[in-house]
Design a protein around this motif. Sequence first.
Motif, PDB file in Angstrom:
ATOM      1  N   VAL A  62     -25.816 -10.399   8.757  1.00 31.69           N
ATOM      2  CA  VAL A  62     -26.605 -10.261  10.026  1.00 31.69           C
ATOM      3  C   VAL A  62     -26.211 -11.507  10.829  1.00 31.69           C
ATOM      4  N   GLU A  63     -25.649 -10.907  12.244  1.00 28.60           N
ATOM      5  CA  GLU A  63     -25.210 -12.120  13.033  1.00 28.60           C
ATOM      6  C   GLU A  63     -26.506 -12.834  13.739  1.00 28.60           C
ATOM      7  N   SER A  64     -26.416 -14.053  14.013  1.00 27.29           N
ATOM      8  CA  SER A  64     -27.511 -14.932  14.515  1.00 27.29           C
ATOM      9  C   SER A  64     -27.093 -15.173  16.014  1.00 27.29           C
ATOM     10  N   TRP A  65     -27.855 -14.622  17.137  1.00 35.53           N
ATOM     11  CA  TRP A  65     -27.643 -14.942  18.199  1.00 35.53           C
ATOM     12  C   TRP A  65     -28.824 -15.785  18.825  1.00 35.53           C
ATOM     13  N   SER A  66     -28.563 -16.579  20.038  1.00 32.92           N
ATOM     14  CA  SER A  66     -29.463 -17.295  20.543  1.00 32.92           C
ATOM     15  C   SER A  66     -30.576 -16.332  21.244  1.00 32.92           C
ATOM     16  N   ALA A  67     -31.750 -16.466  21.599  1.00 35.03           N
ATOM     17  CA  ALA A  67     -32.706 -15.747  22.113  1.00 35.03           C
ATOM     18  C   ALA A  67     -32.558 -15.622  23.608  1.00 35.03           C
ATOM     19  N   ASN A  68     -31.750 -16.626  24.218  1.00 40.17           N
ATOM     20  CA  ASN A  68     -31.835 -16.483  25.645  1.00 40.17           C
ATOM     21  C   ASN A  68     -30.331 -16.291  26.216  1.00 40.17           C
ATOM     22  N   ARG A  69     -29.515 -15.581  25.481  1.00 43.62           N
ATOM     23  CA  ARG A  69     -28.158 -15.117  25.996  1.00 43.62           C
ATOM     24  C   ARG A  69     -28.296 -14.185  27.195  1.00 43.62           C
ATOM     25  N   THR A  70     -27.280 -14.026  27.942  1.00 45.10           N
ATOM     26  CA  THR A  70     -27.404 -13.184  28.917  1.00 45.10           C
ATOM     27  C   THR A  70     -26.670 -11.806  28.611  1.00 45.10           C
ATOM     28  N   ASP A  71     -26.763 -10.808  29.602  1.00 48.14           N
ATOM     29  CA  ASP A  71     -26.340  -9.538  29.479  1.00 48.14           C
ATOM     30  C   ASP A  71     -24.781  -9.659  29.459  1.00 48.14           C
ATOM     31  N   ALA A  72     -24.257 -10.508  29.997  1.00 40.07           N
ATOM     32  CA  ALA A  72     -22.822 -10.745  30.098  1.00 40.07           C
ATOM     33  C   ALA A  72     -22.173 -11.092  28.815  1.00 40.07           C
ATOM     34  N   GLU A  73     -23.035 -11.862  28.276  1.00 43.88           N
ATOM     35  CA  GLU A  73     -22.460 -12.315  26.967  1.00 43.88           C
ATOM     36  C   GLU A  73     -22.945 -11.243  25.866  1.00 43.88           C
ATOM     37  N   ILE A  74     -23.617 -10.548  25.827  1.00 48.44           N
ATOM     38  CA  ILE A  74     -23.805  -9.416  25.055  1.00 48.44           C
ATOM     39  C   ILE A  74     -22.973  -8.432  25.165  1.00 48.44           C
ATOM     40  N   ALA A  75     -22.579  -7.861  26.591  1.00 46.71           N
ATOM     41  CA  ALA A  75     -21.559  -6.935  26.979  1.00 46.71           C
ATOM     42  C   ALA A  75     -20.072  -7.353  26.252  1.00 46.71           C
ATOM     43  N   ALA A  76     -19.824  -8.930  26.511  1.00 46.95           N
ATOM     44  CA  ALA A  76     -18.561  -9.392  25.953  1.00 46.95           C
ATOM     45  C   ALA A  76     -18.399  -9.645  24.505  1.00 46.95           C
ATOM     46  N   ALA A  77     -19.683  -9.594  23.570  1.00 46.78           N
ATOM     47  CA  ALA A  77     -19.632  -9.583  22.128  1.00 46.78           C
ATOM     48  C   ALA A  77     -19.322  -8.234  21.932  1.00 46.78           C
ATOM     49  N   GLN A  78     -19.962  -7.257  22.463  1.00 51.77           N
ATOM     50  CA  GLN A  78     -19.917  -5.883  22.044  1.00 51.77           C
ATOM     51  C   GLN A  78     -18.346  -5.238  22.348  1.00 51.77           C
ATOM     52  N   LYS A  79     -17.810  -5.766  23.529  1.00 56.18           N
ATOM     53  CA  LYS A  79     -16.451  -5.443  23.752  1.00 56.18           C
ATOM     54  C   LYS A  79     -15.371  -6.191  22.662  1.00 56.18           C
ATOM     55  N   GLU A  80     -15.753  -7.380  22.413  1.00 57.61           N
ATOM     56  CA  GLU A  80     -14.834  -7.854  21.350  1.00 57.61           C
ATOM     57  C   GLU A  80     -15.029  -7.098  20.038  1.00 57.61           C
ATOM     58  N   ARG A  81     -16.142  -6.795  19.617  1.00 53.41           N
ATOM     59  CA  ARG A  81     -16.540  -5.990  18.429  1.00 53.41           C
ATOM     60  C   ARG A  81     -15.734  -4.820  18.476  1.00 53.41           C
ATOM     61  N   GLN A  82     -15.697  -3.734  19.601  1.00 58.46           N
ATOM     62  CA  GLN A  82     -15.046  -2.644  19.626  1.00 58.46           C
ATOM     63  C   GLN A  82     -13.728  -2.749  19.388  1.00 58.46           C
ATOM     64  N   ALA A  83     -13.194  -4.065  20.376  1.00 61.54           N
ATOM     65  CA  ALA A  83     -11.696  -3.956  20.115  1.00 61.54           C
ATOM     66  C   ALA A  83     -11.389  -4.328  18.809  1.00 61.54           C
ATOM     67  N   ARG A  84     -12.179  -4.811  18.065  1.00 62.37           N
ATOM     68  CA  ARG A  84     -11.729  -5.351  16.539  1.00 62.37           C
ATOM     69  C   ARG A  84     -11.633  -4.005  15.628  1.00 62.37           C
ATOM     70  N   GLU A  85     -12.651  -3.082  15.988  1.00 64.11           N
ATOM     71  CA  GLU A  85     -13.026  -1.900  15.192  1.00 64.11           C
ATOM     72  C   GLU A  85     -11.728  -0.978  15.713  1.00 64.11           C
ATOM     73  N   ASP A  86     -11.287  -1.093  16.990  1.00 62.21           N
ATOM     74  CA  ASP A  86     -10.133   0.007  17.482  1.00 62.21           C
ATOM     75  C   ASP A  86      -8.915  -0.735  16.730  1.00 62.21           C
ATOM     76  N   ALA A  87      -8.755  -1.926  16.539  1.00 62.81           N
ATOM     77  CA  ALA A  87      -7.571  -2.258  15.955  1.00 62.81           C
ATOM     78  C   ALA A  87      -7.484  -2.140  14.428  1.00 62.81           C
ATOM     79  N   ILE A  88      -8.753  -1.930  13.668  1.00 64.63           N
ATOM     80  CA  ILE A  88      -8.800  -1.534  12.307  1.00 64.63           C
ATOM     81  C   ILE A  88      -8.390  -0.090  12.333  1.00 64.63           C
ATOM     82  N   ALA A  89      -8.889   0.638  13.331  1.00 64.77           N
ATOM     83  CA  ALA A  89      -8.674   2.072  13.079  1.00 64.77           C
ATOM     84  C   ALA A  89      -7.169   2.624  13.459  1.00 64.77           C
TER      85      ALA A  89
END
Length: 105
Positions: A62-89
Amino acid sequence: MPLPRPASPRALWEDLRAFAKERSRVQWIAALFAMVIPVSIIVLFYYDTRTNIAPGEQLIYVESWSANRTDAEIAAAQKERQAREDAIAVERQRQFKELERQFGI
């Protein structure tokens, strides 16, 4: 109609001995196999139920995030995670293509 008198254990034993004397060795061997095979199947089913077929323990990270992060930070983390999954695929696809080339498929 009255029921027959119960037989004594001695009479039962004598009847079984007389019955056994009438049977040949081949019939006794066949009777032994006829009893051993179903009993062994039942025993195997019993031991099969004792085997652990449930999946083992699973680790969930489980990843731990701060409770007050912004939507932009969430979107950036999702894009980074998706990029890693795409590279693995892409790497997995490259490995399968290499196997395909090796086996001539």
